[in-house]
Design a protein around this motif. Structure first.
Motif, mmCIF file in Angstrom:
data_model
loop_
_atom_site.group_PDB
_atom_site.id
_atom_site.type_symbol
_atom_site.label_atom_id
_atom_site.label_comp_id
_atom_site.label_asym_id
_atom_site.label_seq_id
_atom_site.Cartn_x
_atom_site.Cartn_y
_atom_site.Cartn_z
ATOM 1 N N SER A 243 0.674 -0.940 0.281
ATOM 2 C CA SER A 243 0.208 -0.081 -0.001
ATOM 3 C C SER A 243 0.937 1.294 0.225
ATOM 4 O O SER A 243 1.869 1.391 0.826
ATOM 5 N N ASP A 244 0.973 2.234 -1.011
ATOM 6 C CA ASP A 244 1.414 3.091 -1.482
ATOM 7 C C ASP A 244 0.951 4.241 -0.703
ATOM 8 O O ASP A 244 -0.651 4.736 -1.418
ATOM 9 N N THR A 245 1.242 4.432 -0.337
ATOM 10 C CA THR A 245 0.284 6.556 1.059
ATOM 11 C C THR A 245 0.581 7.846 0.643
ATOM 12 O O THR A 245 1.959 7.843 -0.116
ATOM 13 N N GLU A 246 -0.914 7.806 0.103
ATOM 14 C CA GLU A 246 -0.660 9.460 -0.526
ATOM 15 C C GLU A 246 -1.513 10.240 0.473
ATOM 16 O O GLU A 246 -2.427 9.657 1.358
ATOM 17 N N LEU A 247 -0.709 10.885 0.754
ATOM 18 C CA LEU A 247 -1.433 12.142 1.566
ATOM 19 C C LEU A 247 -2.559 12.601 1.615
ATOM 20 O O LEU A 247 -3.665 13.328 0.469
ATOM 21 N N GLY A 248 -3.748 12.392 2.716
ATOM 22 C CA GLY A 248 -5.130 12.766 2.568
ATOM 23 C C GLY A 248 -5.561 12.193 1.551
ATOM 24 O O GLY A 248 -6.918 12.035 1.916
ATOM 25 N N TYR A 249 -5.731 10.611 1.172
ATOM 26 C CA TYR A 249 -6.478 9.626 1.183
ATOM 27 C C TYR A 249 -5.646 8.564 1.473
ATOM 28 O O TYR A 249 -4.553 7.678 2.146
ATOM 29 N N GLU A 250 -7.098 7.585 0.683
ATOM 30 C CA GLU A 250 -6.612 6.416 1.101
ATOM 31 C C GLU A 250 -5.162 5.388 0.334
ATOM 32 O O GLU A 250 -5.395 5.711 -0.793
ATOM 33 N N PRO A 251 -5.267 5.182 1.148
ATOM 34 C CA PRO A 251 -3.090 4.157 0.249
ATOM 35 C C PRO A 251 -3.820 2.927 -0.159
ATOM 36 O O PRO A 251 -4.535 2.452 -0.972
ATOM 37 N N ILE A 252 -3.091 3.689 -1.545
ATOM 38 C CA ILE A 252 -3.170 2.844 -2.974
ATOM 39 C C ILE A 252 -2.411 1.928 -3.333
ATOM 40 O O ILE A 252 -0.903 1.875 -2.932
ATOM 41 N N PRO A 253 -3.262 0.491 -3.190
ATOM 42 C CA PRO A 253 -2.276 -1.128 -3.953
ATOM 43 C C PRO A 253 -1.736 -0.771 -4.853
ATOM 44 O O PRO A 253 -2.269 -0.151 -5.926
ATOM 45 N N THR A 254 -0.095 -0.937 -4.568
ATOM 46 C CA THR A 254 0.946 -1.023 -6.068
ATOM 47 C C THR A 254 1.852 -2.208 -5.586
ATOM 48 O O THR A 254 2.530 -2.054 -4.882
ATOM 49 N N ARG A 255 2.276 -2.153 -6.953
ATOM 50 C CA ARG A 255 3.307 -3.248 -6.924
ATOM 51 C C ARG A 255 4.298 -2.758 -8.125
ATOM 52 O O ARG A 255 3.983 -2.394 -9.245
ATOM 53 N N ASN A 256 5.726 -3.272 -7.796
ATOM 54 C CA ASN A 256 6.733 -2.585 -8.612
ATOM 55 C C ASN A 256 6.963 -4.216 -9.477
ATOM 56 O O ASN A 256 7.450 -4.844 -8.131
ATOM 57 N N GLY A 257 7.221 -4.145 -10.554
ATOM 58 C CA GLY A 257 7.796 -5.111 -10.858
ATOM 59 C C GLY A 257 8.945 -4.541 -12.017
ATOM 60 O O GLY A 257 9.798 -3.427 -11.887
ATOM 61 N N VAL A 258 9.347 -5.247 -12.785
ATOM 62 C CA VAL A 258 10.389 -4.933 -13.508
ATOM 63 C C VAL A 258 10.124 -3.865 -15.019
ATOM 64 O O VAL A 258 11.444 -2.837 -14.350
ATOM 65 N N ARG A 259 9.494 -3.899 -15.262
ATOM 66 C CA ARG A 259 9.477 -3.460 -16.635
ATOM 67 C C ARG A 259 8.472 -1.494 -16.060
ATOM 68 O O ARG A 259 8.487 -0.943 -16.550
ATOM 69 N N GLY A 260 7.834 -1.853 -14.717
ATOM 70 C CA GLY A 260 6.999 -0.748 -14.426
ATOM 71 C C GLY A 260 6.635 -0.460 -13.119
ATOM 72 O O GLY A 260 7.163 -1.582 -12.409
ATOM 73 N N HIS A 261 5.883 -0.147 -12.638
ATOM 74 C CA HIS A 261 4.798 -0.030 -11.505
ATOM 75 C C HIS A 261 3.563 -0.406 -11.613
ATOM 76 O O HIS A 261 2.936 0.405 -13.353
ATOM 77 N N ALA A 262 2.113 -1.132 -11.209
ATOM 78 C CA ALA A 262 1.102 -0.951 -11.328
ATOM 79 C C ALA A 262 0.668 -0.610 -10.187
ATOM 80 O O ALA A 262 0.611 -1.034 -9.339
ATOM 81 N N ARG A 263 -0.967 0.012 -10.662
ATOM 82 C CA ARG A 263 -1.248 0.532 -9.231
ATOM 83 C C ARG A 263 -2.819 0.643 -9.949
ATOM 84 O O ARG A 263 -3.417 0.049 -10.637
ATOM 85 N N LEU A 264 -3.569 -0.013 -7.888
ATOM 86 C CA LEU A 264 -5.317 -0.311 -8.764
ATOM 87 C C LEU A 264 -6.775 0.247 -7.857
ATOM 88 O O LEU A 264 -5.722 1.141 -6.555
ATOM 89 N N TYR A 265 -6.707 1.164 -8.770
ATOM 90 C CA TYR A 265 -7.597 2.428 -8.577
ATOM 91 C C TYR A 265 -9.094 1.443 -8.689
ATOM 92 O O TYR A 265 -9.697 0.511 -9.165
ATOM 93 N N ALA A 266 -9.924 2.157 -7.808
ATOM 94 C CA ALA A 266 -11.807 1.911 -8.433
ATOM 95 C C ALA A 266 -12.378 2.443 -9.752
ATOM 96 O O ALA A 266 -11.883 3.698 -9.814
#
Length: 113
Positions: free
Chosen positions: A50-73
């Motif tokens: 969970s990557d915390t952004e100030l003032g918001y619900e933490p965003i699920p994040t995955r760091n991979g070889v080519r980049g990173h993925a983020r999960l939003y609604a």
């Protein structure tokens, strides 16, 4: 010199679906709880954090070889939108929508390998 304020007739209001916003926040909260319980296991989502952004619900994040993925609604709060980015901040793939958490986590892992 004062700046004139907008009158109420000049301000355009748009309809905001607060139920969809609440559903989206709840969806991300559920995803964060599931990711926390899957840490240090061999289950899907163990590599996410969970990557915390100030003032918001933490965003699920995955760091991979080519980049990173983020999960939003999604805008209606009923599904997960998987966004993938390069480490330079550019979009790696178009956002993809998945109904279940496992499908969204699996897709994010596959797209960032």
């Amino acid at each position: 010199m004062s700046i004139p304020l907008a009158k109420s007739a000049d301000v355009q209001t748009e309809d905001v679906d607060y139920a969809a916003i609440a559903a989206g926040i709840e969806l991300i909260k559920r995803a964060n709880r599931a990711i926390e319980t899957r840490k240090y296991t061999d289950r899907i989502g163990a590599a996410w954090h969970s990557d915390t952004e100030l003032g918001y619900e933490p965003i699920p994040t995955r760091n991979g070889v080519r980049g990173h993925a983020r999960l939003y609604a999604t805008d209606d709060g009923r599904a997960y939108a998987v966004h993938t980015y390069t480490y330079g901040g550019e979009t790696l793939h178009e956002p993809a929508v998945r109904k279940t958490l496992d499908a969204a986590l699996r897709l994010g892992e596959r797209l960032t390998k």
